[in-house]
Scaffold this motif. Sequence first.
Motif, PDB file in Angstrom:
ATOM      1  N   GLY A  53       0.806  -1.219   0.000  1.00  0.00           N
ATOM      2  CA  GLY A  53       0.000   0.000   0.000  1.00  0.00           C
ATOM      3  C   GLY A  53       0.832   1.259   0.000  1.00  0.00           C
ATOM      4  N   GLU A  54       2.137   1.144   0.153  1.00  0.00           N
ATOM      5  CA  GLU A  54       3.051   2.288   0.182  1.00  0.00           C
ATOM      6  C   GLU A  54       3.263   2.793  -1.242  1.00  0.00           C
ATOM      7  OE1 GLU A  54       4.862   5.194   0.736  1.00  0.00           O
ATOM      8  OE2 GLU A  54       5.143   4.166   2.655  1.00  0.00           O
ATOM      9  N   SER A  55       2.940   4.077  -1.478  1.00  0.00           N
ATOM     10  CA  SER A  55       3.040   4.631  -2.835  1.00  0.00           C
ATOM     11  C   SER A  55       4.442   5.106  -3.177  1.00  0.00           C
ATOM     12  CB  SER A  55       2.044   5.794  -2.992  1.00  0.00           C
ATOM     13  OG  SER A  55       2.326   6.821  -2.062  1.00  0.00           O
ATOM     14  N   GLU A  56       5.313   5.298  -2.186  1.00  0.00           N
ATOM     15  CA  GLU A  56       6.669   5.754  -2.456  1.00  0.00           C
ATOM     16  C   GLU A  56       7.499   4.647  -3.095  1.00  0.00           C
ATOM     17  OE1 GLU A  56       7.883   8.754  -2.084  1.00  0.00           O
ATOM     18  OE2 GLU A  56       6.054   9.589  -1.213  1.00  0.00           O
ATOM     19  N   LEU A  57       8.360   5.036  -4.045  1.00  0.00           N
ATOM     20  CA  LEU A  57       9.221   4.061  -4.706  1.00  0.00           C
ATOM     21  C   LEU A  57      10.367   3.660  -3.775  1.00  0.00           C
ATOM     22  CD1 LEU A  57       9.417   5.602  -8.296  1.00  0.00           C
ATOM     23  CD2 LEU A  57       7.785   3.953  -7.374  1.00  0.00           C
ATOM     24  N   ILE A  58      10.816   2.408  -3.906  1.00  0.00           N
ATOM     25  CA  ILE A  58      11.869   1.874  -3.045  1.00  0.00           C
ATOM     26  C   ILE A  58      13.078   1.523  -3.906  1.00  0.00           C
ATOM     27  CG2 ILE A  58      12.482   0.030  -1.432  1.00  0.00           C
ATOM     28  CD1 ILE A  58       9.501  -0.174  -0.768  1.00  0.00           C
ATOM     29  N   LYS A  59      14.244   2.027  -3.511  1.00  0.00           N
ATOM     30  CA  LYS A  59      15.480   1.786  -4.256  1.00  0.00           C
ATOM     31  C   LYS A  59      15.989   0.381  -3.978  1.00  0.00           C
ATOM     32  CE  LYS A  59      20.166   3.670  -4.854  1.00  0.00           C
ATOM     33  NZ  LYS A  59      21.106   4.705  -4.388  1.00  0.00           N
ATOM     34  N   LYS A  60      16.376  -0.329  -5.054  1.00  0.00           N
ATOM     35  CA  LYS A  60      16.907  -1.678  -4.934  1.00  0.00           C
ATOM     36  C   LYS A  60      18.217  -1.786  -5.710  1.00  0.00           C
ATOM     37  CE  LYS A  60      13.185  -3.496  -2.882  1.00  0.00           C
ATOM     38  NZ  LYS A  60      13.168  -4.185  -1.579  1.00  0.00           N
ATOM     39  N   GLN A  61      19.196  -2.459  -5.120  1.00  0.00           N
ATOM     40  CA  GLN A  61      20.475  -2.703  -5.779  1.00  0.00           C
ATOM     41  C   GLN A  61      20.979  -4.089  -5.373  1.00  0.00           C
ATOM     42  OE1 GLN A  61      22.754   0.631  -4.491  1.00  0.00           O
ATOM     43  NE2 GLN A  61      22.760   0.040  -2.339  1.00  0.00           N
ATOM     44  N   ALA A  62      22.197  -4.446  -5.804  1.00  0.00           N
ATOM     45  CA  ALA A  62      22.719  -5.787  -5.570  1.00  0.00           C
ATOM     46  C   ALA A  62      22.594  -6.194  -4.101  1.00  0.00           C
ATOM     47  CB  ALA A  62      24.171  -5.860  -6.023  1.00  0.00           C
ATOM     48  N   GLY A  63      22.040  -7.397  -3.886  1.00  0.00           N
ATOM     49  CA  GLY A  63      21.874  -7.920  -2.539  1.00  0.00           C
ATOM     50  C   GLY A  63      20.511  -7.656  -1.937  1.00  0.00           C
ATOM     51  N   ASP A  64      19.738  -6.733  -2.529  1.00  0.00           N
ATOM     52  CA  ASP A  64      18.401  -6.423  -2.007  1.00  0.00           C
ATOM     53  C   ASP A  64      17.386  -7.450  -2.510  1.00  0.00           C
ATOM     54  OD1 ASP A  64      19.310  -4.228  -0.654  1.00  0.00           O
ATOM     55  OD2 ASP A  64      18.816  -2.809  -2.256  1.00  0.00           O
ATOM     56  N   ALA A  65      16.353  -7.683  -1.693  1.00  0.00           N
ATOM     57  CA  ALA A  65      15.313  -8.649  -2.051  1.00  0.00           C
ATOM     58  C   ALA A  65      14.232  -7.977  -2.897  1.00  0.00           C
ATOM     59  CB  ALA A  65      14.685  -9.232  -0.792  1.00  0.00           C
ATOM     60  N   LEU A  66      13.733  -8.704  -3.892  1.00  0.00           N
ATOM     61  CA  LEU A  66      12.585  -8.279  -4.698  1.00  0.00           C
ATOM     62  C   LEU A  66      11.424  -9.225  -4.397  1.00  0.00           C
ATOM     63  CD1 LEU A  66      14.213  -7.554  -8.193  1.00  0.00           C
ATOM     64  CD2 LEU A  66      13.727  -5.957  -6.342  1.00  0.00           C
ATOM     65  N   LEU A  67      10.233  -8.667  -4.220  1.00  0.00           N
ATOM     66  CA  LEU A  67       9.064  -9.452  -3.851  1.00  0.00           C
ATOM     67  C   LEU A  67       8.106  -9.581  -5.026  1.00  0.00           C
ATOM     68  CD1 LEU A  67       8.355  -7.986  -0.302  1.00  0.00           C
ATOM     69  CD2 LEU A  67       9.606 -10.069  -0.886  1.00  0.00           C
ATOM     70  N   SER A  68       7.592 -10.760  -5.213  1.00  0.00           N
ATOM     71  CA  SER A  68       6.636 -10.993  -6.294  1.00  0.00           C
ATOM     72  C   SER A  68       5.405 -10.125  -6.097  1.00  0.00           C
ATOM     73  CB  SER A  68       6.232 -12.465  -6.326  1.00  0.00           C
ATOM     74  OG  SER A  68       5.765 -12.888  -5.060  1.00  0.00           O
ATOM     75  N   GLY A  69       4.911  -9.582  -7.209  1.00  0.00           N
ATOM     76  CA  GLY A  69       3.751  -8.699  -7.151  1.00  0.00           C
ATOM     77  C   GLY A  69       4.104  -7.235  -7.217  1.00  0.00           C
ATOM     78  N   SER A  70       5.403  -6.889  -7.057  1.00  0.00           N
ATOM     79  CA  SER A  70       5.830  -5.492  -7.176  1.00  0.00           C
ATOM     80  C   SER A  70       6.196  -5.189  -8.636  1.00  0.00           C
ATOM     81  CB  SER A  70       7.012  -5.220  -6.252  1.00  0.00           C
ATOM     82  OG  SER A  70       8.090  -6.102  -6.529  1.00  0.00           O
TER      83      SER A  70
END
Length: 838
Positions: free
Chosen positions: A151-168
């Motif tokens: 529900g969070e509308s702000e974008l989240i920065k992702k780089q090497a080592g960060d987790a990505l969640l299905s549905g995003s």
Amino acid sequence: MSPLTGLSESEVQTRQAQGLGNKSDTHSGRSYWDIISGNLFTFFNNLLFVIGAALISMGRTNDALTSVALGLFNACISTLQEIRAKRQLDQITLVSHPAVTVVRAAKEQTIEPSQLVQDDLIRIGAGDQVVVDGEMVGAGVLEIDESLLTGESELIKKQAGDALLSGSFCVTGEGYYVAQKVGAASFANQLTATARQFNLIQTPLQKQISFVVRLVMLVVGLMSIIIIVAGLLEGFTALRLVQIAAVLSGQVPYGLFFMIVVAYALGASTIAKQGALVQQTNAIESLSNIDVLCTDKTGTLTANRLLFHDLYLLGQATREEVQPALGDFVHSATVGNQTSEALATGLAGASLPLVDEVPFASARKWSALAFDNGQRRGVYVMGAVEMLKPHLLAAATTADSDLMQQVQQWSDLGLRVLLFAYQPDQITLHNAAGQIELPALVPLALISLSDELRPQVRETIEAFTQLGIELKVISGDNPRTVAALAKQVGFPADVKLVSGPELAQMSPAEFDQAAIDAAIFGRISPEQKERLVDAYLRQGKYVAMMGDGVNDVLSLKKASLGIAMQSGSSAARNVADMVLLNDSFAALKPAFYEGRRIVSGMSTALYLFLARVFTSTLVIIAVTMLGLSFPFDPAQVALTTFTVGMPAFFLTIWAKPQKLSPQLLSSLVRFVCPVAIVTMLFGVGLYVFDYNSAFKALGNTQRALPAQVVTTFESYTGVTVGSEGFGSAAATIAAQGSLSIFISCAAFLLILFLEPPARFFLGWRTEVSADKRPALLAALLFVLFQVIYRVPLLGNYFGILEKPESLFWAIMGLVVVWFFLIRTIWRAHLLERFLDLT
């Protein structure tokens, strides 16, 4: 696996063999067999099927058809409605199903998500959906939208080592990630696992109807045992016993279920034209009962897009200077986001060559461009006011109060505010070391942007507020952002706001009280959304939940009614009772009133059905106590199609929207009791009179009886003409016919009592109905009944053989007396006086 080459084909096959594939179901809701079996093999239908099979085994095909046809018709209508909704939702899911670019054996290829395996290397770029859980690898940097999950509308920065969640979703950037959790183990599937079991919630009207039907079933069941045991002791044939069982089972108002099914199907068809897909047949009627409407923010109230609103000029800047500069700025940027897209849509501009650029990043909350050409020169910056304010020239601080006053004014209106500034004397954004460095800036203007609301959302919120429905915004977004949006859609400025962390610290009692007091909830987790909905349900509220994301699935399932957006996640669509096509709220208000129309129509149908049921039941009891033959035959029971079924059908269609009365059951008692008692007394008297008259006239001979009638007697009773029981059998058929004529004609008059066309018919109702169609229907049904009675073939089929004219008109006179007596009872409130209810 090498991070650069991905898995080899043999490694992929090995993982598939090990069950490490990404099995995903692209179909929605229940299977076709679940839908068919769920509607066909209900408790009531199963009872009818058993009786029908017994009748067929004894050669009574017509009686079996009469008993079973209604149940089959109900099942067909409900099944077709659900299958239609399922197929349409499957098409939506198929269109929105993403393809995936995967690296295997150092080559990129496009595959279906279901073909992924654990440890696959997946390429992702702007606009792509994260289809499985994984971990970023390589040098890429992404900005991810997790609003469907959190529900969070702000974008989240992702780089090497960060987790990505299905549905995003990836909004900006490009990179690679390695699949770690696939199939049922993925975050999105884990979050929705508890919501997959099918569970149909009954509406208040369905509950009341179910209570009445089960009560009738209990009475009929006890009657059936007593009468059938008595029949066995008296030596009734097996055929006669099955016929009696068919008649007794017919006292259960199965037609009510038919009327509900038809009303729901017609309602679903009507609302489909307005832009809503009904998945559960009772969803429209359910909407009309809601006390609390809970809604997500991002993707539900808003389209998760921004709109350019206005400029507020600062200093000596003019609109003629600032607006083209801002247009060039957003059209020239090489990396876009929601803000730049909104401004590019709202402002004209040219794409100019750049000498330097700093793209927007969530950590900085600003972006900057440097130009050096004939059309434009200097550094231009756009971003959050609080982040750029330290970089403004000292001279600009003299206008600081004016700037902040305007920021506060727009913020109070729920608008997002940015600062646009420049420095014409510099053309670089990096220092000698290559680090980002902003020059001192001259403020040009404040920019306001509004969230793009879903179509008709403001009008719908206003309409529901006027109807007294409590509105709650429950979002995973920042509480201030949620509050600002709530103001845009029409919430008052003084509503109470509570955050998820605050709720987490509360006791259960404090939590429930906060749920009542607050109207806006921010930073709410999926589990807290479910708890809030559950809190309202425990308080006796009828709750609707609107959402679009995976984070809404639990609360959508928990609510009395779940409403999803077409563009939302497939998980939300699958568990919802209703889906808003094209993400428009336009269908909700018509659906609400269509639901109330269904309630009004079904309430009227209840009066007719229960009057028939209790009248027949009392007649059966009275005739049995008098020691006479059973008063009804299966063929005569089929007459209820014309006396109850058709009137109820049209009265439901013609009904006006009306809220379900909390006094419905007591109102039914006041209507049904006088009708059933008076009709039973008149009907049993007529039955006894005609039985005795026919028995004396016919005795044990077949004098004056046509051959066709003789055949009918034998097939109905199993008694041979000339035998000892012939006189009783003939008298029974004659008396049954007279009773059916009387009850049928009295039923037509009940239509006029329910929808009185003139003051003469006032009794049950206190006002004349403006709709004259019910009166015309009653007249047409009476004429149709005359045709059935007068045509021998039809009369024989329905068990109402033609009688001497004197007897027929005597029955009509009895109906008139019945009419005036019933009207007097209602007008004088005699039942209420007798029961001391006045």
